[in-house]
Structures are given as structure tokens and as C-alpha cells.
Write a protein that holds these residues in place. Structure first.
Motif, mmCIF file in Angstrom:
data_model
loop_
_atom_site.group_PDB
_atom_site.id
_atom_site.type_symbol
_atom_site.label_atom_id
_atom_site.label_comp_id
_atom_site.label_asym_id
_atom_site.label_seq_id
_atom_site.Cartn_x
_atom_site.Cartn_y
_atom_site.Cartn_z
ATOM 1 N N LYS A 99 -51.926 97.341 -122.436
ATOM 2 C CA LYS A 99 -51.559 97.571 -123.831
ATOM 3 C C LYS A 99 -50.536 96.546 -124.300
ATOM 4 O O LYS A 99 -50.546 96.117 -125.460
ATOM 5 C CB LYS A 99 -51.002 98.986 -123.998
ATOM 6 C CG LYS A 99 -50.629 99.356 -125.421
ATOM 7 C CD LYS A 99 -50.119 100.788 -125.507
ATOM 8 C CE LYS A 99 -49.736 101.156 -126.928
ATOM 9 N NZ LYS A 99 -49.248 102.564 -127.017
ATOM 10 N N ASP A 131 -48.832 103.702 -116.543
ATOM 11 C CA ASP A 131 -50.024 104.547 -116.586
ATOM 12 C C ASP A 131 -51.047 104.110 -115.540
ATOM 13 O O ASP A 131 -51.678 104.940 -114.878
ATOM 14 C CB ASP A 131 -50.655 104.500 -117.981
ATOM 15 C CG ASP A 131 -49.712 104.973 -119.075
ATOM 16 O OD1 ASP A 131 -49.006 105.971 -118.855
ATOM 17 O OD2 ASP A 131 -49.683 104.342 -120.147
ATOM 18 N N ASN A 161 -60.615 100.516 -115.378
ATOM 19 C CA ASN A 161 -60.764 101.729 -116.176
ATOM 20 C C ASN A 161 -61.059 101.381 -117.632
ATOM 21 O O ASN A 161 -60.513 100.417 -118.185
ATOM 22 C CB ASN A 161 -59.500 102.573 -116.094
ATOM 23 C CG ASN A 161 -58.227 101.748 -116.234
ATOM 24 O OD1 ASN A 161 -57.955 100.883 -115.380
ATOM 25 N ND2 ASN A 161 -57.454 102.004 -117.273
ATOM 26 N N SER A 162 -61.919 102.154 -118.275
ATOM 27 C CA SER A 162 -62.370 101.837 -119.629
ATOM 28 C C SER A 162 -61.261 101.968 -120.667
ATOM 29 O O SER A 162 -61.339 101.371 -121.742
ATOM 30 C CB SER A 162 -63.544 102.750 -120.015
ATOM 31 O OG SER A 162 -63.156 104.122 -119.966
ATOM 32 N N ASP A 163 -60.226 102.742 -120.366
ATOM 33 C CA ASP A 163 -59.159 102.968 -121.350
ATOM 34 C C ASP A 163 -57.963 102.036 -121.129
ATOM 35 O O ASP A 163 -56.858 102.308 -121.606
ATOM 36 C CB ASP A 163 -58.693 104.418 -121.311
ATOM 37 C CG ASP A 163 -58.161 104.846 -119.950
ATOM 38 O OD1 ASP A 163 -58.332 104.078 -118.971
ATOM 39 O OD2 ASP A 163 -57.576 105.945 -119.853
ATOM 40 N N HIS A 164 -58.167 100.918 -120.449
ATOM 41 C CA HIS A 164 -57.055 100.040 -120.079
ATOM 42 C C HIS A 164 -56.243 99.552 -121.274
ATOM 43 O O HIS A 164 -55.019 99.384 -121.192
ATOM 44 C CB HIS A 164 -57.569 98.839 -119.277
ATOM 45 C CG HIS A 164 -58.540 97.974 -120.015
ATOM 46 N ND1 HIS A 164 -58.147 96.902 -120.781
ATOM 47 C CD2 HIS A 164 -59.894 98.030 -120.114
ATOM 48 C CE1 HIS A 164 -59.209 96.329 -121.317
ATOM 49 N NE2 HIS A 164 -60.288 96.995 -120.927
ATOM 50 N N SER A 221 -61.478 90.936 -124.214
ATOM 51 C CA SER A 221 -62.490 91.588 -125.042
ATOM 52 C C SER A 221 -63.836 90.892 -124.994
ATOM 53 O O SER A 221 -64.879 91.538 -124.904
ATOM 54 C CB SER A 221 -62.013 91.660 -126.493
ATOM 55 O OG SER A 221 -60.842 92.438 -126.603
ATOM 56 N N SER A 240 -55.310 101.019 -123.853
ATOM 57 C CA SER A 240 -54.404 102.021 -124.420
ATOM 58 C C SER A 240 -53.310 102.428 -123.440
ATOM 59 O O SER A 240 -52.485 103.298 -123.755
ATOM 60 C CB SER A 240 -55.188 103.267 -124.847
ATOM 61 O OG SER A 240 -55.778 103.906 -123.722
ATOM 62 N N LEU A 241 -53.288 101.826 -122.265
ATOM 63 C CA LEU A 241 -52.326 102.190 -121.226
ATOM 64 C C LEU A 241 -51.327 101.063 -120.975
ATOM 65 O O LEU A 241 -51.620 99.890 -121.194
ATOM 66 C CB LEU A 241 -53.049 102.510 -119.916
ATOM 67 C CG LEU A 241 -54.161 103.562 -119.954
ATOM 68 C CD1 LEU A 241 -54.729 103.767 -118.554
ATOM 69 C CD2 LEU A 241 -53.652 104.876 -120.524
ATOM 70 N N THR A 287 -62.643 104.683 -109.753
ATOM 71 C CA THR A 287 -62.318 103.429 -110.439
ATOM 72 C C THR A 287 -61.670 102.488 -109.438
ATOM 73 O O THR A 287 -60.610 102.806 -108.873
ATOM 74 C CB THR A 287 -61.349 103.677 -111.612
ATOM 75 O OG1 THR A 287 -61.981 104.530 -112.566
ATOM 76 C CG2 THR A 287 -60.961 102.370 -112.278
ATOM 77 N N GLY A 309 -53.518 98.590 -117.017
ATOM 78 C CA GLY A 309 -52.955 99.043 -118.281
ATOM 79 C C GLY A 309 -52.403 97.832 -118.990
ATOM 80 O O GLY A 309 -51.330 97.338 -118.634
#
Length: 450
Positions: free
Chosen positions: A224, A286, A276-279, A429, A281-282, A217, A222
Motif C-alpha cells: 500500500k 499486514d 495475495n490478491s489484496d496486497h 499493475s 490494500s495492505l 498463499t 503489502g
């Protein structure tokens, strides 16, 4: 930054309780909110705070309000309090720190108290627009006499004094400096793939393509808490339009229709393709940990990340991680400064002034900043007390152009920033640049920039 932002995962200090306030609350609005702040950090006492002498008279005391409860910053605050108590043994200290939310919770509690005419004796606030919102509300007293008495006028950079001043009056004492425009990278990954830390956006995308091709990556994010994405964009904006236009934008002298603003958003949108795809939620720690663990190669974050790397994760600078300024900002210093001032109606004004003297002193700044991971706002720091990164930041702070951070409340008023953060959440988004610019213009119309 917050920094202002806590180093490491925020720990809820023993004895601190507060009611979580609605995110819809406008910072600084006169809304009656029931807030339970029973005790502050440390050992509680009968007067509801941590005191230097719980059995002493409450006539001579000072209440210090901040969000310094995380690792490093809490230690720095205690070092300041210890120094203050050594110099003022007859003044009790009530440490009313509020944990959580990278300062969001504390700001909401503060707004409630200030609007109820129940101010703390002194409080943490970011230099720039965030401080000026209280000045414009008629809530702060000028500190020109204190600056003259303590000989501070030539101890801080003029640009920094300007950030805490209005109409020739000085309203804040800067205690620390964080740099916002830093790109951190995993040295082992860069060495493995023979990469050079990027100086331009073209360099960044070339490195990112190599990393992506090898399954790494390229950029950790992150967001969130939303401000992290705003912070990434403001660094891209500065690197795209330069310091002069960047300042003009927040002064209302440059339109958000400017081609450079649109170009910065196009670059920012492209950068988001490499995160990163989970950004969502971090949080920022993180994302920093992804770089530390080698799961990502780069991260753009304020230099409180250095404290997280070294203090929490026990990494070695220039061995495990490296740093450069964000692309296009080599001679710029995105400054984030915690300051303290003197509210009107402070119940213990003498104690507040005594504490401000410690904050602005060389001894106070050199006691606090090495523990927090920041650098001093004063220009005469003892550099031997600081690590290799901080020494480089101190040198840059003395020579670079200082630019205020939007994400951390220095560049624009809280109402505008709140609107930008909300619009940013949507932009990350959907990537609709024109819609985002329209929302920026609407935010400026509703919250005029000065």
C-alpha cells in the motif's frame, strides 16, 4: 526501516501534531509549507518539547528529530535519552519525533525546516544517498574530529563509514543496522509440506507451486505504501546481478538496459503471480501477519519484521517462524542504517555533539538496539544482549558484503527513488518491463546517480 520502519502499527504519540503534507512534495525541495509541530513525544513543556528538566535553563539543550514513535523504537529512543541525561544532567532534551508514514511525514517536516534555515540540533537520516542529499546541499558539518576523538574509525565497518562520507569527510554517526534481504517463513507450514527454505529463485518457485497447490498463499505482500514492492524488487535485483553490479548500477556505471536488470524484473513479475490478491490494500505489518497466522507461507521484508513477530505478535524464533537470506544473496547484507549528523546552524551544537557521542558509544548502541530489534552499527557489541536472530545478523554483518538499499534511501538520491516508487506502482499493475526500464532511465537522467 526503517526502518527506519516502525515495529508494529505506528502509534500516534500523545502531544504530537502535524499537518499532513502533499505526496507531491519533493523530498528536500525548498517549498514553503505550513507545518504545525506543537509538541514532541512525551510530556509537553513550555518550550514545545519533552525536556529532561522543564524548569531549567533553555541555554543548554538539544533537540532530537526522528520518526521513532512506534513500538520498540520509541522505547529504544527513550533508553538513549535516559543514558544521555545520566551523562549530561545539565542539558535539556527536546524529543521532536514525528509519527506516521514510516518516516515520510518526518522527512517532509525536516525538509521544510532545513530549507527555512531552522534545523533541529540533530536528526535521523538513512546512511547513503539520503544523508548525502543534505551534504550536497551544503547543510551538514563534517564529524572527522569527533570520530578521531571518540576512537570510532575502527569501530564501524569501513564500508559503512564510506556510506556516511564524501570526499574524505564523515557526516553521520550510524546508530543501528537493519538487514533488508531477509525471507521470513512460517515454520509449521514448511514442516507440514516438507519444504526447504529457498536459496535460489528456482527453489522459491518450486516451493511456491507446492504451496499454491495446497491452497496456501506462497508470498505475502503489502505494498500500500509502494516502497514494499520496491524493496522486494531490489532484493531480487541483488540476487540476480550480484553485489558488484548492483553497486555499479547506483553509481551510474551500469546501464538499466543491462540484461541482468531485465532478468530481475522478469523474476519479480513472476513472483507477483504468487502474492495475495489484496496486497495493494495492505501495509508491511499486514503481510507479516498473514505469515504469522498461517494464511501465507513467506514474506520478504527487512528484519524489523522480526521485532514485529516477537514483540507485537509474541511469536518464537525458530519455532513459529524462520528466516533465510533472499534467493541468491547468501553472502550479501542489504544494509539500512539510521544515522544522525550535525546540521550547519544547529542552535545547540554542544548539546548535539554530546548526543552524537552517546549514539556512537557501545553503551548507547547496546541500550537502543535490543529494544528496537535492530543490531548495532559498531563491531564490538555485547552479543549477549541480543536474541538468536540478531546474533546471527551481527555475525553476518561482520563478514558479508554490505550493499545499500534503494527503497530506504541509501542507494540513490531521493528524487530518483520517488520516481522509481511511482513507476513501481504502475509496474505492479501492468507488468510492462520495457516501460519500467524506460522510466528507470528517465529517472536517472533527471536525477543523476553518482
Amino acid at each position: 526501516m526503517g526502518s527506519s520502519v516502525p515495529l508494529g502499527k505506528s502509534r500516534i504519540d500523545e502531544g504530537v501534531q502535524f499537518v499532513k503534507l502533499s505526496k507531491a512534495l519533493k523530498w528536500g525541495s525548498a517549498v514553503a509549507v505550513a507545518v504545525a509541530l506543537t509538541t514532541a513525544c512525551g510530556t509537553s513543556s513550555s518550550n514545545g518539547g519533552n525536556t529532561s528538566n522543564s524548569s531549567g535553563s533553555s541555554a543548554k539543550k538539544v533537540e532530537i528529530f526522528s520518526w521513532w514513535t512506534g513500538a520498540g523504537e520509541a522505547d529504544g529512543l527513550q533508553a538513549l535519552i535516559k543514558l544521555f541525561q545520566n551523562q549530561n544532567p545539565d542539558i535539556q532534551v527536546q524529543n521532536s519525533a514525528v509519527a506516521g508514514g514510516a518516516g515520510t511525514n518526518a522527512k517532509q517536516v525536516l525538509a521544510t525546516r532545513m530549507n527555512a534555515n531552522n534545523p533541529p540540533d540533530t536528526f535521523q537520516v538513512h546512511a547513503g544517498a539520503e544523508l548525502m542529499s543534505w551534504v550536497d546541499a551544503g547543510k551538514m558539518q563534517p564529524l572527522n574530529d569527533l570520530y578521531q576523538q571518540e576512537g570510532w574509525n575502527d569501530k564501524f565497518p569501513k564500508q559503512l563509514i564510506d556510506m556516511v562520507s564524501k570526499d574524505g569527510q564523515i557526516y553521520g554517526v550510524p546508530v543501528d543496522i537493519h538487514r533488508g534481504n531477509v525471507l521470513w517463513y512460517n515454520k509449521k507450514i514448511f514442516d507440514q509440506y516438507h519444504l526447504t527454505p529457498p536459496k535460489t529463485f528456482d527453489d522459491f518457485f518450486k516451493d511456491a507451486d507446492v504451496l499454491k497447490a495446497h491452497g496456501v498463499t506462497p508470498l505475502a505482500l503489502g505494498d500500500k505504501d509502494t516502497w514494499e514492492a520496491t524493496m522486494l524488487w531490489e532484493d531480487v535485483l541483488l540476487g540476480t546481478i550480484g553485489a558488484d553490479k548492483y553497486d555499479q548500477l547506483w553509481q551510474g556505471k551500469l546501464s538499466f538496459d543491462d540484461p541482468g536488470v531485465k532478468q530481475s524484473l522478469e523474476t519479480f513479475k513472476k513472483m507477483l503471480q504468487y502474492v495475495n490478491s489484496d496486497h495493494a490494500s495492505l501495509v508491511w505489518q499486514d503481510a507479516s501477519q498473514l505469515v504469522a497466522n498461517g494464511k501465507a507461507a513467506m514474506n520478504v521484508m527487512g528484519d524489523w519484521a522480526k521485532g514485529y513477530f516477537t514483540t507485537d505478535l509474541h511469536l518464537k524464533p525458530n519455532v513459529d517462524f524462520g528466516w533465510v537470506t533472499t534467493p541468491g544473496t547468501d553472502s550479501d547484507f542489504m544494509v539500512i542504517s539510521d544515522t544522525f549528523g550535525l546540521p550547519k546552524g544547529a542552535p545547540h551544537q554542544d548539546g548535539a555533539i554530546a548526543f552524537l557521542k552517546v549514539l556512537g558509544s557501545q553503551a548507547g548502541q547496546d541500550a537502543f538496539n535490543p529494544l528496537k530489534g535492530s543490531i548495532p552499527a559498531r563491531l564490538d557489541a555485547d552479543t549477549s544482549k541480543y536474541d538468536v536472530y540478531s546474533q546471527s545478523a551481527i555475525a553476518d554483518f561482520k563478514k558479508d558484503s554490505l550493499t545499500p538499499s534503494l527503497a530506504h534511501g541509501s542507494a540513490a538520491n531521493p528524487g530518483f527513488l520517488d520516481a522509481v516508487n511511482q513507476a513501481m506502482q504502475v509496474f505492479v499493475s501492468n507488468g510492462d518491463i520495457n516501460s519500467f526500464i524506460t522510466q528507470l532511465k528517465s529517472a536517472a537522467d533527471q536525477n543523476p546517480l553518482s
